[in-house]
Design an enzyme around this catalytic site. Structure first.
Site, PDB file in Angstrom:
ATOM      1  CG  ASP A   1      -1.781  -1.139   1.380  1.00 27.14           C
ATOM      2  OD1 ASP A   1      -2.201  -1.666   0.336  1.00 27.14           O
ATOM      3  OD2 ASP A   1      -2.060  -1.535   2.525  1.00 27.14           O
ATOM      4  CE1 TYR A   2       1.342   7.917  -1.931  1.00 26.62           C
ATOM      5  CE2 TYR A   2       0.213   8.340   0.144  1.00 26.62           C
ATOM      6  CZ  TYR A   2       0.972   8.792  -0.932  1.00 26.62           C
ATOM      7  OH  TYR A   2       1.334  10.097  -1.000  1.00 26.62           O
TER       8      TYR A   2
END
Ligand code: URA
Length: 246
Positions: free
Chosen positions: A107-108
């Site tokens: 994820d970011y």
């Protein structure tokens, strides 16, 4: 001589990911012996067929295997319409011009170990749905996870997409940042899985970092840095990927 699906040949050549190769085929950009082939089931033979992409012969790129320590706030993608920094930007910044693709994603807001390669076969093997490869995550959470909570995480929790498989969770320690830090080892690779598992048992995750992927660790690799796998590591990984498929 053996025929293989065109999308597999294109991704193995390092020209695109398997999914991108499918789009290229459907768009009529691929020819085999001078004829456009736009159906996805079509097969060809590397050795004997003349395969071209956008009119250029498809050449096998030398395999490249990179291990990145992804920082927080970087997107696992080759480009981002919103202009956020991508893992491809970090590869370019490191002076590496090979076109590599991430194996899975972080994820970011997740940090840590991410593999990138132009070896489509390897990516495919490691991304098999019956994934048995161990991934170890370090979580910083607000409250101390009780033994009961750790046991639940280990035995499996119910998420919107079903029960999670058995996992391993280790005892927490109080970290220097004031949060409780513990590790969890999972075999699956569902979207935001670790965060959702933690939330399902009432934990508030403040930091998430992947610290191990199979036998590979971040050992000595600074945040944002990347390195090539050694030949031995690449061979070991290929063996693992092959075993996934069998
Ligand atoms: N689990 C998550 O929740 N996020 C990741 O990036 C990886 C695993």
């Amino acid at each position: 001589m053996s025929s293989e699906r065109l999308q597999k040949i294109i991704s193995a050549a390092g020209a695109a990911s398997r999914r991108q190769a499918e789009t290229m085929i459907q768009a009529g950009r691929v020819t085999v012996n001078g004829k456009i082939v736009s159906e996805l089931g079509a097969k060809a033979d590397w050795q004997t067929d003349r395969i071209e992409l956008d009119g250029e012969p498809l050449l096998r790129a030398a395999p490249v295997y990179l291990l990145l320590n992804k920082p927080y706030g970087v997107i696992t993608s080759l480009s981002d319409p919103q202009g956020r920094k991508t893992v491809a930007d970090l590869v370019t910044l490191a002076g590496i011009s090979d076109r590599v693709y991430p194996v899975g994603r972080l994820d970011y807001d997740t940090e840590g170990l991410l593999l990138l390669t132009n070896d489509g076969e390897l990516t495919q093997g490691l991304s098999h749905p019956k994934f048995e490869i161990e991934k170890e995550y370090q979580l910083d959470v607000e409250q101390k996870p009780s033994p009961d909570v750790l046991k639940k995480l280990e035995q499996g929790v119910m998420l919107a997409d079903g029960m999670t498989a058995a996992a391993k969770a280790f005892a927490p320690v109080l970290a220097e940042n004031g949060f409780w830090r513990f590790r969890i080892v999972i075999h699956e690779g569902r979207n935001r899985q670790v965060r959702r598992m933690a939330e399902s048992v009432g934990l508030v995750v403040r930091r998430l970092k992947r610290v191990r992927y199979a036998f590979l660790t971040l050992n000595g690799l600074a945040t944002g840095a990347l390195r090539h796998l050694t030949a031995e590591e690449a061979t070991r990984l290929q063996e693992l990927a092959r075993n996934q498929r069998e």
